[in-house]
Structures are given as structure tokens and as C-alpha cells.
Design an enzyme around this catalytic site. Structure first.
Site, PDB file in Angstrom:
ATOM      1  CB  SER A   1      48.386   7.031 -28.562  1.00 19.03           C
ATOM      2  OG  SER A   1      48.368   7.616 -29.838  1.00 19.03           O
TER       3      SER A   1
ATOM      4  CE1 TYR B   1      48.898  12.134 -25.533  1.00 13.38           C
ATOM      5  CE2 TYR B   1      49.339  11.579 -27.831  1.00 13.38           C
ATOM      6  CZ  TYR B   1      48.588  11.426 -26.685  1.00 13.38           C
ATOM      7  OH  TYR B   1      47.531  10.551 -26.682  1.00 13.38           O
TER       8      TYR B   1
ATOM      9  CE  LYS C   1      48.689   8.791 -23.947  1.00 15.43           C
ATOM     10  NZ  LYS C   1      47.920   8.639 -22.722  1.00 15.43           N
TER      11      LYS C   1
HETATM   12  P1  NAD Z   1      40.453  14.173 -22.478  1.00 14.54           P
HETATM   13  O1  NAD Z   1      41.398  15.308 -22.334  1.00 14.54           O
HETATM   14  O2  NAD Z   1      39.063  14.447 -22.933  1.00 14.54           O
HETATM   15  O3  NAD Z   1      40.376  13.335 -21.118  1.00 14.54           O
HETATM   16  C1  NAD Z   1      41.465  13.259 -20.230  1.00 14.54           C
HETATM   17  C2  NAD Z   1      40.946  13.608 -18.842  1.00 14.54           C
HETATM   18  O4  NAD Z   1      42.021  13.529 -17.910  1.00 14.54           O
HETATM   19  C3  NAD Z   1      40.406  15.031 -18.761  1.00 14.54           C
HETATM   20  O5  NAD Z   1      39.100  14.989 -18.197  1.00 14.54           O
HETATM   21  C4  NAD Z   1      41.382  15.765 -17.826  1.00 14.54           C
HETATM   22  O6  NAD Z   1      40.738  16.748 -17.062  1.00 14.54           O
HETATM   23  C5  NAD Z   1      41.916  14.605 -16.999  1.00 14.54           C
HETATM   24  N1  NAD Z   1      43.248  14.788 -16.417  1.00 14.54           N
HETATM   25  C6  NAD Z   1      44.405  15.129 -17.043  1.00 14.54           C
HETATM   26  N2  NAD Z   1      45.422  15.143 -16.168  1.00 14.54           N
HETATM   27  C7  NAD Z   1      44.904  14.803 -14.945  1.00 14.54           C
HETATM   28  C8  NAD Z   1      45.453  14.646 -13.660  1.00 14.54           C
HETATM   29  N3  NAD Z   1      46.747  14.853 -13.401  1.00 14.54           N
HETATM   30  N4  NAD Z   1      44.631  14.284 -12.641  1.00 14.54           N
HETATM   31  C9  NAD Z   1      43.300  14.075 -12.876  1.00 14.54           C
HETATM   32  N5  NAD Z   1      42.737  14.208 -14.080  1.00 14.54           N
HETATM   33  C10 NAD Z   1      43.530  14.575 -15.104  1.00 14.54           C
HETATM   34  O7  NAD Z   1      41.149  13.122 -23.471  1.00 14.54           O
HETATM   35  P2  NAD Z   1      40.539  11.833 -24.181  1.00 14.54           P
HETATM   36  O8  NAD Z   1      40.468  12.124 -25.631  1.00 14.54           O
HETATM   37  O9  NAD Z   1      39.359  11.353 -23.465  1.00 14.54           O
HETATM   38  O10 NAD Z   1      41.754  10.845 -23.975  1.00 14.54           O
HETATM   39  C11 NAD Z   1      41.829   9.954 -22.874  1.00 14.54           C
HETATM   40  C12 NAD Z   1      43.177   9.271 -22.890  1.00 14.54           C
HETATM   41  O11 NAD Z   1      43.335   8.599 -24.141  1.00 14.54           O
HETATM   42  C13 NAD Z   1      44.358  10.222 -22.767  1.00 14.54           C
HETATM   43  O12 NAD Z   1      45.348   9.604 -21.975  1.00 14.54           O
HETATM   44  C14 NAD Z   1      44.842  10.369 -24.194  1.00 14.54           C
HETATM   45  O13 NAD Z   1      46.204  10.672 -24.270  1.00 14.54           O
HETATM   46  C15 NAD Z   1      44.538   8.982 -24.753  1.00 14.54           C
HETATM   47  N6  NAD Z   1      44.370   8.985 -26.217  1.00 14.54           N
HETATM   48  C16 NAD Z   1      43.461   9.829 -26.785  1.00 14.54           C
HETATM   49  C17 NAD Z   1      43.330   9.861 -28.169  1.00 14.54           C
HETATM   50  C18 NAD Z   1      42.359  10.823 -28.826  1.00 14.54           C
HETATM   51  O14 NAD Z   1      42.475  11.058 -30.013  1.00 14.54           O
HETATM   52  N7  NAD Z   1      41.366  11.365 -28.124  1.00 14.54           N
HETATM   53  C19 NAD Z   1      44.114   9.021 -28.966  1.00 14.54           C
HETATM   54  C20 NAD Z   1      45.014   8.155 -28.350  1.00 14.54           C
HETATM   55  C21 NAD Z   1      45.130   8.144 -26.965  1.00 14.54           C
HETATM   56  C1  UD1 Z   2      47.061  13.386 -34.100  1.00 11.10           C
HETATM   57  C2  UD1 Z   2      48.421  13.415 -33.464  1.00 11.10           C
HETATM   58  C3  UD1 Z   2      48.645  12.081 -32.750  1.00 11.10           C
HETATM   59  C4  UD1 Z   2      47.528  11.842 -31.730  1.00 11.10           C
HETATM   60  C5  UD1 Z   2      46.190  11.887 -32.463  1.00 11.10           C
HETATM   61  C6  UD1 Z   2      45.027  11.732 -31.518  1.00 11.10           C
HETATM   62  C7  UD1 Z   2      49.820  14.927 -34.798  1.00 11.10           C
HETATM   63  C8  UD1 Z   2      50.966  15.036 -35.735  1.00 11.10           C
HETATM   64  N1  UD1 Z   2      49.434  13.672 -34.470  1.00 11.10           N
HETATM   65  O1  UD1 Z   2      47.013  12.290 -34.993  1.00 11.10           O
HETATM   66  O2  UD1 Z   2      49.893  12.086 -32.088  1.00 11.10           O
HETATM   67  O3  UD1 Z   2      47.684  10.565 -31.127  1.00 11.10           O
HETATM   68  O4  UD1 Z   2      46.058  13.153 -33.128  1.00 11.10           O
HETATM   69  O5  UD1 Z   2      44.911  12.846 -30.682  1.00 11.10           O
HETATM   70  O6  UD1 Z   2      49.297  15.930 -34.327  1.00 11.10           O
HETATM   71  N2  UD1 Z   2      43.914  17.105 -40.856  1.00 11.10           N
HETATM   72  C9  UD1 Z   2      43.648  18.106 -41.767  1.00 11.10           C
HETATM   73  N3  UD1 Z   2      43.212  19.310 -41.310  1.00 11.10           N
HETATM   74  C10 UD1 Z   2      43.008  19.568 -39.979  1.00 11.10           C
HETATM   75  C11 UD1 Z   2      43.271  18.527 -39.047  1.00 11.10           C
HETATM   76  C12 UD1 Z   2      43.735  17.317 -39.520  1.00 11.10           C
HETATM   77  O7  UD1 Z   2      43.816  17.916 -42.970  1.00 11.10           O
HETATM   78  O8  UD1 Z   2      42.617  20.695 -39.621  1.00 11.10           O
HETATM   79  C13 UD1 Z   2      44.372  15.792 -41.347  1.00 11.10           C
HETATM   80  C14 UD1 Z   2      45.747  15.380 -40.855  1.00 11.10           C
HETATM   81  O9  UD1 Z   2      46.746  15.841 -41.727  1.00 11.10           O
HETATM   82  C15 UD1 Z   2      45.610  13.840 -40.861  1.00 11.10           C
HETATM   83  C16 UD1 Z   2      44.129  13.607 -40.548  1.00 11.10           C
HETATM   84  O10 UD1 Z   2      43.465  14.832 -40.858  1.00 11.10           O
HETATM   85  O11 UD1 Z   2      45.878  13.340 -42.133  1.00 11.10           O
HETATM   86  C17 UD1 Z   2      43.876  13.277 -39.092  1.00 11.10           C
HETATM   87  O12 UD1 Z   2      44.465  14.270 -38.264  1.00 11.10           O
HETATM   88  P1  UD1 Z   2      44.267  14.293 -36.676  1.00 11.10           P
HETATM   89  O13 UD1 Z   2      42.814  14.188 -36.370  1.00 11.10           O
HETATM   90  O14 UD1 Z   2      45.005  15.472 -36.151  1.00 11.10           O
HETATM   91  O15 UD1 Z   2      44.930  12.944 -36.185  1.00 11.10           O
HETATM   92  P2  UD1 Z   2      46.412  12.376 -36.419  1.00 11.10           P
HETATM   93  O16 UD1 Z   2      47.239  13.289 -37.225  1.00 11.10           O
HETATM   94  O17 UD1 Z   2      46.269  10.977 -36.886  1.00 11.10           O
END
Ligand code: NAD
Ligand code: UD1
Length: 335
Positions: A124, A148, A152
Site C-alpha cells: 500500500s 495496518y 505492510k
Molecule cells: P478485502 O478485505 O476485500 O479482501 C481481502 C480478502 O482476504 C477478504 O476476502 C478476506 O476474507 C480475506 N482474508 C483476510 N484474512 C485472511 C486469512 N487469514 N485467510 C484467508 N483469507 C483471509 O480487501 P481488498 O480491498 O481486496 O484488499 C486486498 C489487499 O490489498 C489487502 O491486503 C489490502 O490490505 C491491500 N490494499 C487494499 C487497499 C484498498 O484500498 N482496498 C489499498 C492498499 C492495499
Molecule cells: C485510507 C487509509 C490508508 C489506506 C487506504 C486504503 C487512513 C488515515 N488512511 O487512505 O491507510 O491504505 O485508506 O484503504 O484511514 N474522506 C472524506 N470523508 C470520508 C472519507 C474520506 O472526506 O467520509 C477523505 C479523506 O480525508 C481523504 C480522501 O477522502 O482525503 C480519501 O480517503 P480514504 O478513501 O479513506 O483513503 P486514504 O485516506 O487515502
């Protein structure tokens, strides 16, 4: 010969499963459904005409993880499985460290035992902490503001050490920026539990009437309109980035890091206005205080992924808003 998607039933994993199946790859999904639904398998099949193999397993369970490799020939792993709610990670740090570190370590050990050497990791942009944008892959990391983010950071360190010790390993660390959007079919999308933490699911839930209004967290940031700026990337573009990363893994050893972002920053107000105008739907909003831990401006340098993976994000902000709304309006209560 299959690609294993750990956490493949989740938001990004399910879109990546579709992309891989459509590219002709066999896919095995292993998930314990702690943050997803088995119904996603039907949806993947409806889109692609193919059903990935499914293993209901906790990847922290060594025996269960080993059984996956005994029953399938796995050539590469994309490790999505993990817990990802920032606020919850502050409340329950041990759960986050245990689940995220243990699942990664267990998978790596089992892979080693079975001679599987290609690993793509869902990292991330949060690992950069408070560094100035644009963020480059060699920008300093660490200084995460929550457990969290530290999971990572720590898994990245584990993978760097593993590659240093085993020259045959092939690892790609993908640092995602802000994934939004959904498959254009509206059959799969993001399905957060409870009150959404992230901006786009909050916007769609307000638009669909599940929540009264959006609170914009601060309009006094040093940005063009005072609201926070982020690098939003369409989840289908992101999914395609995993295909490019797997191809790269197959052709190289060592550990390589890539940002997956668009390289462009978008403010909260710009996002709300684009969503309203593309979808002809109102998103009532108010300005509230800043959210603790938020940064003013975060966006990627997307140059390295284009140069070395031949991948770049193609979809527009309007595509992201349209597809997020298509998914939410067709599935107002998720799966
Ligand atoms: P998600 O929660 O939709 O998907 C994660 C999946 O992992 C889920 O289906 C959950 O059931 C499964 N899981 C969790 N722990 C497990 C375990 N111990 N054994 C088996 N399955 C398990 O999340 P996502 O948004 O699809 O994210 C996927 C990956 O990307 C995650 O590692 C997340 O941290 C990373 N990531 C996501 C974002 C985002 O904004 N969505 C941003 C940066 C990184
Ligand atoms: C957040 C997490 C980050 C994680 C990422 C993806 C925090 C501080 N950071 O990032 O660690 O990797 O999600 O899961 O939680 N916003 C609003 N109103 C809302 C929600 C968000 O104004 O109800 C704004 C936030 O202030 C930000 C932008 O929207 O400026 C994006 O927010 P968000 O989607 O939560 O992502 P990040 O903050 O970038």
C-alpha cells in the site's frame, strides 16, 4: 498449472480473478471469508464463464495452506489476504499483526516447501508515511501512522530479506494507491462491512440513500480547493497491473517494487462533483474537521510500472464514478 489468489474473494482479488481467467489462466482462490462472500464465485463465473477453484481456508493455518499446494499445481501466488481497516487496526493491533504477518509467513514457508517461487504482494502507498508527492518507489518508507500500515511495511521487509537469502525467488511488491470503481458489469464491487471508512463507498452509500450525508474531512489543507488529494485508481486497471506483475515475476528473480496509481491527484470535492455530474445523482455533503492521521496530498509516480511492466492505468475519473455507482445501485446492500 494455476495462480493462487489468497484473499481472492475480496474486492481487488475478485477483479484480478476475472482478469486472469479472461487471459486464459487457471485460478485457485483461497479465502476464509472474514471480509467477503462466497457469492462472489457465482459472479465471477457469470462474467467469465469460468469458475475458479475455491478453497475455504485460513492462510494462517499451515496445514490448510499446505493442502492447497498438495491438491493444485501452483506456479505463482498473489497475496491479497489480510485485514485492512485502519481504525480497527488501532483498536486491535495484535489481531492485525497476527493475521497479516502470519498469513504471509505461512504462505511463504509452504511455497518454499513446494518449490513455488513467484509471489506478488498487495502492499500500500501507506508505507510511504508522510513523504512529499509524487511518491517514487525509492522514496523513504516507514513512519506509518497505524498498525495496518506497519504490517505492510513489515511484510515488505520480510520479502526483501527472503529474496536476499534465496536468489531463485521472484517477488513483486505492488504499492496500491486508492482503488475505487467496479467491474463494468456491476456484478462485483467493493462491499465494506459496517460504516465505510473510505471515500468512494461512503459517497455511493449516501447516493443510494443508506447514509444521510458525506462529511468532508477538512477543507483547510494546502491543496487547490482545501480538501485532501489522492491518487484514485480504477480497480479493473489495478487488476490488470497484477497480470503484468505476474508476467514480470515469471521472467525475473529478485524483489522489485512498483506503485500502482495513475500519477494524478484528485481532491475530495472534485470526486464528489464528478460523481454527481456523471451519475445525475445528489451526494449531500458537509465540511467537518480533519480526520486524524490524514495527509494533504498523496499521489504516485506511475512511471516505473509503465517503463518496466508495460502497464499504465487507462480509465478516467468519470469511469471510476460511473462503475462505482453501477455496482452500488444494482447491489444496494452488497452481495
Ligand atoms: P478485502 O478485505 O476485500 O479482501 C481481502 C480478502 O482476504 C477478504 O476476502 C478476506 O476474507 C480475506 N482474508 C483476510 N484474512 C485472511 C486469512 N487469514 N485467510 C484467508 N483469507 C483471509 O480487501 P481488498 O480491498 O481486496 O484488499 C486486498 C489487499 O490489498 C489487502 O491486503 C489490502 O490490505 C491491500 N490494499 C487494499 C487497499 C484498498 O484500498 N482496498 C489499498 C492498499 C492495499
Ligand atoms: C485510507 C487509509 C490508508 C489506506 C487506504 C486504503 C487512513 C488515515 N488512511 O487512505 O491507510 O491504505 O485508506 O484503504 O484511514 N474522506 C472524506 N470523508 C470520508 C472519507 C474520506 O472526506 O467520509 C477523505 C479523506 O480525508 C481523504 C480522501 O477522502 O482525503 C480519501 O480517503 P480514504 O478513501 O479513506 O483513503 P486514504 O485516506 O487515502
Amino acid at each position: 498449472m494455476s495462480i493462487l489468489l489468497s484473499g481472492g474473494a475480496g474486492y481487488i482479488g475478485s477483479h484480478t480473478a476475472v482478469a486472469l481467467l479472461q487471459a486464459g489462466q487457471d485460478v485457485v482462490i483461497a479465502d476464509n471469508f472474514c471480509n467477503s462472500s462466497p457469492k462472489v464465485l457465482d459472479r465471477i463465473e457469470a462474467i467469465t464463464g469460468k469458475r475458479p477453484a475455491l478453497i475455504d481456508a485460513d492462510l494462517c493455518d499451515r496445514e490448510a495452506a499446505d493442502a492447497i499446494f498438495r491438491s493444485h499445481t501452483i506456479t505463482g501466488v498473489v497475496h491479497f489476504a489480510g485485514l485492512k481497516a485502519v481504525g480497527e487496526s488501532v483498536q486491535k493491533p495484535l489481531l492485525y499483526y497476527r493475521n497479516n504477518l502470519d498469513s504471509a509467513l505461512t504462505l511463504l514457508e509452504v511455497m518454499q516447501a513446494h518449490g513455488c517461487r513467484q509471489f506478488v504482494f498487495s502492499s500500500s502507498a501507506t508505507v510511504y508515511g508522510d513523504q512529499p508527492a509524487p511518491l517514487h518507489e525509492d522514496s523513504p518508507t516507514g513512519g506509518c501512522s497505524n498498525p495496518y500500515g506497519w504490517t505492510k511495511f513489515m511484510i515488505e521487509q520480510i520479502l526483501l530479506s527472503a529474496c536476499a537469502a534465496d536468489p531463485a525467488l521472484s517477488v513483486v511488491l505492488l504499492r496500491y494507491f486508492n482503488p475505487v470503481g467496479a467491474h463494468e458489469s456491476g456484478l462485483i464491487g467493493e462491499n465494506p462491512n459496517g460504516i465505510p471508512n473510505n471515500l468512494m463507498p461512503y459517497i455511493t452509500q449516501v447516493a443510494v440513500g443508506r447514509r444521510e450525508k458525506l462529511t468532508i474531512f477538512g477543507n483547510d489543507y494546502p491543496t487547490p480547493d482545501g480538501t485532501g488529494v489522492r491518487d484514485y485508481i480504477h480497480v479493473v486497471d489495478l487488476a490488470n497491473g497484477h497480470l503484468a506483475a505476474l508476467n514480470y515475476c515469471a521472467a525475473h528473480t529478485g524483489c522489485e517494487i512498483f506503485n500502482l496509481g495513475t500519477g494524478h491527484g484528485v481532491s475530495v470535492l472534485e470526486m464528489v462533483e464528478t460523481f454527481e455530474s456523471v451519475n445525475h445523482v445528489a451526494v449531500p455533503h458537509v465540511i467537518g474537521p480533519r480526520r486524524a492521521g490524514d495527509l494533504a496530498t498523496v499521489y504516485a509516480s506511475a512511471e516505473k510500472a509503465e517503463r518496466m511492466l508495460g502497464w499504465k492505468a487507462e480509465k478516467t475519473l468519470a469511469d471510476m464514478c460511473r462503475d462505482s455507482w453501477n455496482w452500488q445501485s444494482k447491489n444496494p446492500n452488497g452481495y
